[in-house]
Design a protein around this motif. Structure first.
Motif, PDB file in Angstrom:
ATOM      1  N   GLY A   1     -18.681   6.068  -7.591  1.00 30.84           N
ATOM      2  CA  GLY A   1     -19.098   4.681  -7.714  1.00 30.84           C
ATOM      3  C   GLY A   1     -20.369   4.487  -8.523  1.00 30.84           C
ATOM      4  O   GLY A   1     -20.805   3.358  -8.738  1.00 30.84           O
ATOM      5  N   GLY A   2     -20.981   5.601  -8.947  1.00 32.61           N
ATOM      6  CA  GLY A   2     -22.160   5.501  -9.796  1.00 32.61           C
ATOM      7  C   GLY A   2     -23.495   5.631  -9.071  1.00 32.61           C
ATOM      8  O   GLY A   2     -24.554   5.502  -9.686  1.00 32.61           O
ATOM      9  N   THR A   3     -23.465   5.882  -7.769  1.00 32.87           N
ATOM     10  CA  THR A   3     -24.711   6.087  -7.038  1.00 32.87           C
ATOM     11  C   THR A   3     -25.317   7.428  -7.426  1.00 32.87           C
ATOM     12  O   THR A   3     -24.627   8.436  -7.457  1.00 32.87           O
ATOM     13  N   ARG A   4     -26.620   7.406  -7.706  1.00 35.60           N
ATOM     14  CA  ARG A   4     -27.308   8.606  -8.163  1.00 35.60           C
ATOM     15  C   ARG A   4     -28.358   9.051  -7.151  1.00 35.60           C
ATOM     16  O   ARG A   4     -29.035   8.220  -6.541  1.00 35.60           O
ATOM     17  N   ASN A   5     -28.500  10.347  -7.025  1.00 38.67           N
ATOM     18  CA  ASN A   5     -29.589  10.919  -6.229  1.00 38.67           C
ATOM     19  C   ASN A   5     -30.191  12.081  -6.996  1.00 38.67           C
ATOM     20  O   ASN A   5     -29.471  12.820  -7.675  1.00 38.67           O
ATOM     21  N   TYR A   6     -31.497  12.213  -6.866  1.00 32.04           N
ATOM     22  CA  TYR A   6     -32.220  13.236  -7.611  1.00 32.04           C
ATOM     23  C   TYR A   6     -33.125  14.051  -6.691  1.00 32.04           C
ATOM     24  O   TYR A   6     -33.633  13.554  -5.685  1.00 32.04           O
ATOM     25  N   ALA A   7     -33.366  15.279  -7.096  1.00 34.40           N
ATOM     26  CA  ALA A   7     -34.413  16.059  -6.457  1.00 34.40           C
ATOM     27  C   ALA A   7     -35.750  15.409  -6.784  1.00 34.40           C
ATOM     28  O   ALA A   7     -35.938  14.868  -7.877  1.00 34.40           O
TER      29      ALA A   7
END
Length: 120
Positions: free
Chosen positions: A53-59
């Motif tokens: 769905g395009g949700t992003r998570n980053y360190a």
């Protein structure tokens, strides 16, 4: 399902690189796609992930510098890396999970890794 990563190389600190990872095969639907990295002598760690769905998570270590994106028409995930630091030096691995359309069996696959070296 096979993943092919590309785009690594040698760059000076402060520079940029763009990694790509193409997923090949047929009869599947991709869910999450992501990038991990492993520096010499360290464990593999998550860098960034993007859902279908395009949700992003980053360190935390890459927030504000790296951007993950995907092109669902090409089954490809990208990692734009800006303001690179020597501590970003690592082998970067892409991965993806999903479902086979016919059997509805889940899968998870990894790319072969691409080396990013940031010189000071």
């Amino acid at each position: 399902v096979q993943l092919q990563a590309s785009g690594g190389g040698l760059v000076q600190a402060g520079g940029s690189l763009r990694l790509s990872c193409a997923v090949s095969g047929s009869g599947f639907r991709l869910n999450n796609m992501g990038w991990h990295r492993q520096a010499p002598g360290k464990q593999r760690e998550l860098v960034a992930i993007i859902t279908s769905g395009g949700t992003r998570n980053y360190a935390d270590s890459v927030k504000g510098r790296f951007t993950i994106s995907r092109d669902n028409t090409k089954n490809t995930v990208y990692l734009q890396m800006n303001s690179l630091k020597p501590e970003d030096t690592a082998v970067y691995y892409c991965n993806a999970n999903g479902l086979y359309s016919g059997s509805r069996q889940a899968f998870g696959s990894w790319g072969q890794g691409t080396l990013v070296t940031v010189s000071s």
